[in-house]
Design a protein around this motif. Sequence first.
Motif, PDB file in Angstrom:
ATOM      1  N   UNK A  43       0.451  -1.224  -0.328  1.00 44.52           N
ATOM      2  CA  UNK A  43      -0.029  -0.357   0.200  1.00 44.52           C
ATOM      3  C   UNK A  43       0.941   1.725  -0.143  1.00 44.52           C
ATOM      4  N   UNK A  44       0.182   2.150  -1.070  1.00 46.36           N
ATOM      5  CA  UNK A  44       1.322   3.476  -0.896  1.00 46.36           C
ATOM      6  C   UNK A  44       0.542   4.658  -0.712  1.00 46.36           C
ATOM      7  N   UNK A  45       1.465   5.841  -0.550  1.00 48.47           N
ATOM      8  CA  UNK A  45       0.665   7.096  -0.717  1.00 48.47           C
ATOM      9  C   UNK A  45       0.745   7.700  -2.092  1.00 48.47           C
ATOM     10  N   UNK A  46      -0.011   8.464  -2.133  1.00 50.97           N
ATOM     11  CA  UNK A  46      -0.471   9.125  -3.768  1.00 50.97           C
ATOM     12  C   UNK A  46       1.321   9.826  -4.049  1.00 50.97           C
ATOM     13  N   UNK A  47       1.304  10.084  -4.817  1.00 48.43           N
ATOM     14  CA  UNK A  47       2.593  10.513  -5.775  1.00 48.43           C
ATOM     15  C   UNK A  47       4.477   9.308  -4.966  1.00 48.43           C
ATOM     16  N   UNK A  48       3.651   8.203  -4.808  1.00 45.42           N
ATOM     17  CA  UNK A  48       5.125   7.651  -4.669  1.00 45.42           C
ATOM     18  C   UNK A  48       4.745   6.907  -5.975  1.00 45.42           C
ATOM     19  N   UNK A  49       6.779   6.684  -5.764  1.00 40.92           N
ATOM     20  CA  UNK A  49       7.649   6.255  -7.417  1.00 40.92           C
ATOM     21  C   UNK A  49       8.266   5.493  -7.058  1.00 40.92           C
ATOM     22  N   UNK A  50       9.002   4.801  -8.089  1.00 43.44           N
ATOM     23  CA  UNK A  50      10.113   3.583  -7.743  1.00 43.44           C
ATOM     24  C   UNK A  50      11.370   3.996  -8.336  1.00 43.44           C
ATOM     25  N   UNK A  51      12.347   3.368  -8.222  1.00 49.08           N
ATOM     26  CA  UNK A  51      13.162   3.699  -9.823  1.00 49.08           C
ATOM     27  C   UNK A  51      13.025   2.533 -10.355  1.00 49.08           C
TER      28      UNK A  51
ATOM     29  N   UNK B 246      -2.885   3.913 -10.627  1.00 50.71           N
ATOM     30  CA  UNK B 246      -1.293   3.203 -10.743  1.00 50.71           C
ATOM     31  C   UNK B 246      -1.489   3.909 -12.333  1.00 50.71           C
ATOM     32  N   UNK B 247      -0.029   4.069 -12.121  1.00 52.27           N
ATOM     33  CA  UNK B 247       0.934   5.009 -13.433  1.00 52.27           C
ATOM     34  C   UNK B 247       1.351   3.841 -13.716  1.00 52.27           C
ATOM     35  N   UNK B 248       1.836   2.709 -14.701  1.00 56.30           N
ATOM     36  CA  UNK B 248       3.178   2.129 -14.880  1.00 56.30           C
ATOM     37  C   UNK B 248       3.847   2.585 -16.245  1.00 56.30           C
ATOM     38  N   UNK B 249       4.878   2.487 -16.737  1.00 60.40           N
ATOM     39  CA  UNK B 249       5.461   2.560 -17.615  1.00 60.40           C
ATOM     40  C   UNK B 249       6.407   1.576 -18.576  1.00 60.40           C
TER      41      UNK B 249
END
Length: 73
Positions: free
Chosen positions: A33-41, A58-61
Motif C-alpha cells: 500500500x503506497x501513498x499518492x505520488x509514490x514512485x520507484x526506481x 497506478x501509472x506504469x511505464x
Amino acid sequence: MSEQELYTESHRHVHFLPAMDWNVKFYGAHRQQVRPGWTMPKESHIGFEIIVLLEGAQETVMENSRYLLEQGI
C-alpha cells in the motif's frame, strides 16, 4: 516426384518461425500500500508481472509507453 520434392512443393509458401523453448518462472508476490505520488526506481527482470489494484490507480511505464491502471481485474 520424390517425397522430398512433394514436401518442398507443398511448403513453398510457408514461412516457418523460429522454435522457442521458454520456461516460465514465478519468483513470488507482494502486497503493498503506497501513498499518492509514490514512485520507484526503474527495474528490469526476466518474465512478466501481473498487477492487481484493489483500489485507486497506478501509472506504469514499460518500454517508453505509459499505462494508466485502475482498480479491478
